[in-house]
Scaffold this motif. Structure first.
Motif, short mmCIF file in Angstrom:
data_model
loop_
_atom_site.label_atom_id
_atom_site.label_comp_id
_atom_site.label_asym_id
_atom_site.label_seq_id
_atom_site.Cartn_x
_atom_site.Cartn_y
_atom_site.Cartn_z
N TYR A 94 0.83 -1.24 -0.06
CA TYR A 94 -0.07 -0.11 -0.14
C TYR A 94 0.76 1.16 0.06
O TYR A 94 0.76 2.11 -0.78
N ARG A 95 1.92 1.41 1.00
CA ARG A 95 2.75 2.56 0.85
C ARG A 95 3.56 2.74 -0.51
O ARG A 95 3.66 3.91 -0.70
N LEU A 96 3.95 1.47 -1.05
CA LEU A 96 4.77 1.75 -2.42
C LEU A 96 3.50 2.31 -3.44
O LEU A 96 3.72 3.44 -4.11
N ALA A 97 2.22 1.84 -3.53
CA ALA A 97 1.36 2.34 -4.32
C ALA A 97 1.13 3.48 -4.21
O ALA A 97 0.75 4.51 -5.04
N MET A 98 0.80 4.10 -2.70
CA MET A 98 0.84 5.50 -2.51
C MET A 98 1.76 6.40 -2.89
O MET A 98 1.69 7.61 -3.49
N ALA A 99 3.23 5.93 -2.67
CA ALA A 99 4.17 6.75 -3.10
C ALA A 99 4.10 6.91 -4.66
O ALA A 99 4.41 8.18 -5.29
N TYR A 100 3.64 5.93 -5.44
CA TYR A 100 3.49 6.08 -6.89
C TYR A 100 2.39 7.00 -7.28
O TYR A 100 2.47 7.85 -8.16
N LEU A 101 1.30 6.87 -6.68
CA LEU A 101 -0.06 7.20 -7.21
C LEU A 101 -0.64 8.49 -6.45
O LEU A 101 -1.19 9.29 -7.04
N GLY A 102 -0.08 8.73 -5.40
CA GLY A 102 -0.73 9.91 -4.45
C GLY A 102 -2.21 9.73 -4.19
O GLY A 102 -2.44 10.83 -3.46
N ARG A 103 -2.75 8.74 -4.29
CA ARG A 103 -4.26 8.86 -3.79
C ARG A 103 -4.59 7.58 -3.40
O ARG A 103 -4.55 6.60 -3.48
N THR A 104 -5.19 7.86 -2.18
CA THR A 104 -5.62 6.76 -1.28
C THR A 104 -6.60 5.62 -2.00
O THR A 104 -6.12 4.32 -2.21
N ALA A 105 -7.61 5.96 -2.80
CA ALA A 105 -8.43 4.88 -3.77
C ALA A 105 -7.60 4.18 -4.47
O ALA A 105 -7.95 3.10 -4.71
N ASP A 106 -6.63 4.90 -5.39
CA ASP A 106 -6.02 4.20 -6.25
C ASP A 106 -4.85 3.10 -5.75
O ASP A 106 -4.75 2.12 -6.35
N ALA A 107 -4.42 3.65 -4.51
CA ALA A 107 -3.29 2.79 -3.88
C ALA A 107 -4.30 1.58 -3.31
O ALA A 107 -3.75 0.53 -3.22
N GLU A 108 -5.58 1.71 -3.02
CA GLU A 108 -6.14 0.57 -2.43
C GLU A 108 -6.54 -0.41 -3.39
O GLU A 108 -6.40 -1.62 -3.34
#
Length: 161
Positions: free
Chosen positions: A21-35
């Motif tokens: 989740y943290r890596l996805a958040m670092a890439y995408l910057g949006r909670t819903a996209d990271a989820e």
């Protein structure tokens, strides 16, 4: 489904879910996209995972799948047309929030290398392998990312780079 497979899946999610989740958040910057990416990564783990030699092999596979899915999402048609939403960044220590917010303002090319190197503890060579870049490209992205962060975080300066 076999009970042992479910137990292994739950153990993997417990061990690596926050990291993905943290890596996805670092890439995408949006909670819903990271989820969404996190969910897709673990669906792939459940249905398409290769046999893993050990826990480190599984961790690297999960990070590689996460990076690839994030890159695909960033290239997507709808991503360019989506409105920015306020992201509630998950942090372990409240003092880290300003740094993480500054990292999210960096260009996409710098966010993932910085996150993997400084937050997940991977070496430059490992980051290069995970992101399919040369080690020199990772070093340069880390250097430029640090320079931009320094400008962004210096007190009394406007961070427009």
């Amino acid at each position: 489904m076999d009970a042992e497979l479910i137990r292994q899946f739950e153990a993997s999610y417990d061990a690596y879910g926050a990291m993905v989740y943290r890596l996805a958040m670092a890439y995408l910057g949006r909670t819903a996209d990271a989820e969404d990416v996190t969910q897709e990564v673990f669906c792939r783990l459940l249905w398409r995972a290769p046999g893993f030699a050990d826990g480190e092999h599984e961790k690297r596979w999960l990070l590689q799948v996460t990076a690839n899915l994030c890159k695909d999402q960033l290239k997507g048609f709808w991503r360019k047309r989506a409105a920015a939403l306020d992201a509630d960044i998950p942090v372990e220590h409240e003092a880290d929030r300003g740094v993480l917010e500054a990292i999210l303002t960096l260009p996409e090319a710098y966010r993932a290398p910085i996150h993997l190197h400084y937050y997940e503890g991977y070496s430059v060579a490992e980051v290069a392998e995970l992101l399919r870049l040369s080690p020199s490209a990772v070093k340069m992205r880390l250097k430029r990312g640090r320079e931009r962060l320094k400008l962004e975080l210096e007190p009394g300066k406007e961070g427009s780079v």
